[in-house]
Design a protein around this motif. Structure first.
Motif, PDB file in Angstrom:
ATOM      1  N   LYS A 188       0.748  -1.292  -0.031  1.00 26.42           N
ATOM      2  CA  LYS A 188      -0.160  -0.045   0.033  1.00 26.42           C
ATOM      3  C   LYS A 188       0.841   1.219   0.016  1.00 26.42           C
ATOM      4  CE  LYS A 188      -4.092  -2.133   0.624  1.00 26.42           C
ATOM      5  NZ  LYS A 188      -4.857  -2.063  -0.528  1.00 26.42           N
ATOM      6  N   LEU A 189       0.311   2.298  -0.662  1.00 24.55           N
ATOM      7  CA  LEU A 189       1.143   3.538  -0.780  1.00 24.55           C
ATOM      8  C   LEU A 189       1.489   3.833   0.720  1.00 24.55           C
ATOM      9  CD1 LEU A 189       2.258   6.177  -2.307  1.00 24.55           C
ATOM     10  CD2 LEU A 189      -0.182   6.806  -2.151  1.00 24.55           C
ATOM     11  N   SER A 190       2.622   4.337   1.064  1.00 27.41           N
ATOM     12  CA  SER A 190       2.938   4.773   2.258  1.00 27.41           C
ATOM     13  C   SER A 190       3.426   6.217   2.340  1.00 27.41           C
ATOM     14  CB  SER A 190       3.953   3.942   3.084  1.00 27.41           C
ATOM     15  OG  SER A 190       5.259   3.902   2.334  1.00 27.41           O
ATOM     16  N   GLY A 191       3.801   6.681   1.174  1.00 22.94           N
ATOM     17  CA  GLY A 191       4.035   8.129   1.118  1.00 22.94           C
ATOM     18  C   GLY A 191       4.843   8.330  -0.159  1.00 22.94           C
ATOM     19  N   VAL A 192       5.769   9.326  -0.312  1.00 22.69           N
ATOM     20  CA  VAL A 192       6.645   9.545  -1.311  1.00 22.69           C
ATOM     21  C   VAL A 192       8.266   9.974  -0.846  1.00 22.69           C
ATOM     22  CG1 VAL A 192       4.808  10.156  -2.977  1.00 22.69           C
ATOM     23  CG2 VAL A 192       6.140  11.985  -1.766  1.00 22.69           C
ATOM     24  N   ILE A 193       9.104   9.750  -1.703  1.00 14.61           N
ATOM     25  CA  ILE A 193      10.413  10.310  -1.525  1.00 14.61           C
ATOM     26  C   ILE A 193      10.850  10.969  -2.657  1.00 14.61           C
ATOM     27  CG2 ILE A 193      11.392   7.942  -2.000  1.00 14.61           C
ATOM     28  CD1 ILE A 193      13.552   8.574  -0.023  1.00 14.61           C
ATOM     29  N   SER A 194      11.446  12.056  -2.541  1.00 13.74           N
ATOM     30  CA  SER A 194      11.864  12.777  -3.509  1.00 13.74           C
ATOM     31  C   SER A 194      13.372  13.325  -3.303  1.00 13.74           C
ATOM     32  CB  SER A 194      11.081  14.271  -3.624  1.00 13.74           C
ATOM     33  OG  SER A 194      11.510  15.089  -2.603  1.00 13.74           O
ATOM     34  N   GLU A 195      14.107  13.825  -4.391  1.00  9.28           N
ATOM     35  CA  GLU A 195      15.350  14.204  -4.395  1.00  9.28           C
ATOM     36  C   GLU A 195      15.533  15.400  -3.401  1.00  9.28           C
ATOM     37  OE1 GLU A 195      16.955  13.765  -9.144  1.00  9.28           O
ATOM     38  OE2 GLU A 195      15.678  15.701  -8.418  1.00  9.28           O
ATOM     39  N   ARG A 196      14.630  16.149  -3.216  1.00  5.85           N
ATOM     40  CA  ARG A 196      14.510  17.173  -2.255  1.00  5.85           C
ATOM     41  C   ARG A 196      14.705  16.691  -0.798  1.00  5.85           C
ATOM     42  NH1 ARG A 196       9.802  21.752  -2.275  1.00  5.85           N
ATOM     43  NH2 ARG A 196      10.777  21.981  -4.369  1.00  5.85           N
ATOM     44  N   ASP A 197      13.812  15.389  -0.608  1.00  8.38           N
ATOM     45  CA  ASP A 197      14.101  14.826   0.646  1.00  8.38           C
ATOM     46  C   ASP A 197      15.440  14.344   0.996  1.00  8.38           C
ATOM     47  OD1 ASP A 197      11.243  15.096   1.459  1.00  8.38           O
ATOM     48  OD2 ASP A 197      10.692  13.021   0.319  1.00  8.38           O
TER      49      ASP A 197
END
Length: 164
Positions: free
Chosen positions: A58-67
């Motif tokens: 299940k979708l738990s979030g997102v991770i980005s380059e900014r993170d």
């Protein structure tokens, strides 16, 4: 059902997603993966965001380059020692789009929250894609280009049909 014209289709998130660099890849990563593995995936696919999934898929979030930059690199932490779930934006705080959201609505969400990616969530609450601000700009440009072509055709007498 009549197929939509480019102008009509370009107005929703599903169209932007279909043209996105994210549409042909696995844009997800386990939230138990290391941050280093997420960075490897960013580089391999030339993307700036991944959807994170829990053990149940299940979708738990997102991770980005900014993170990565703000929560790992700038703090001198080691990406191979940190889990994705330690730095990702959690699902409860996510701004998302539905496939039927207009391009304008998606842009407004991004501008309001100062974000560059939106997970696209279907009616069953499954993540079906990610769209970037670049994807939305491309959809807007296509729509504007079509409008200009229609106006030019109309101006030179090549038709009176104008669809916006």
């Amino acid at each position: 059902m009549v197929a939509p014209t480019l102008g009509e289709a370009a107005r929703d998130a599903s169209y932007a997603w279909s043209k996105s660099c994210y549409s042909g890849i696995d844009f997800s990563i386990s939230d138990e993966s290391t941050v280093f593995e997420a960075v490897e995936k960013f580089a391999a696919y030339n993307v700036g965001c991944l959807a994170t999934k829990d053990a149940d898929g299940k979708l738990s979030g997102v991770i980005s380059e900014r993170d990565y930059v703000q929560k790992v690199a700038l703090l001198g932490k080691v990406s191979k020692e940190m889990k994705v779930k330690q730095i990702s934006t959690k699902a409860a705080n996510l701004i998302t789009a539905s496939p039927s959201d207009t391009v304008d609505a998606c842009m407004q969400k991004m501008l309001t929250r100062d974000i560059r990616h939106l997970p696209v969530i279907d009616e069953n609450n499954n993540v079906v894609g990610i769209i970037s601000i670049k994807d939305l700009i491309k959809a807007c440009l296509e729509e504007k280009e079509q409008t200009l072509q229609q106006l030019a055709s109309f101006a030179v007498g090549e038709g009176g049909h104008f669809v916006v």
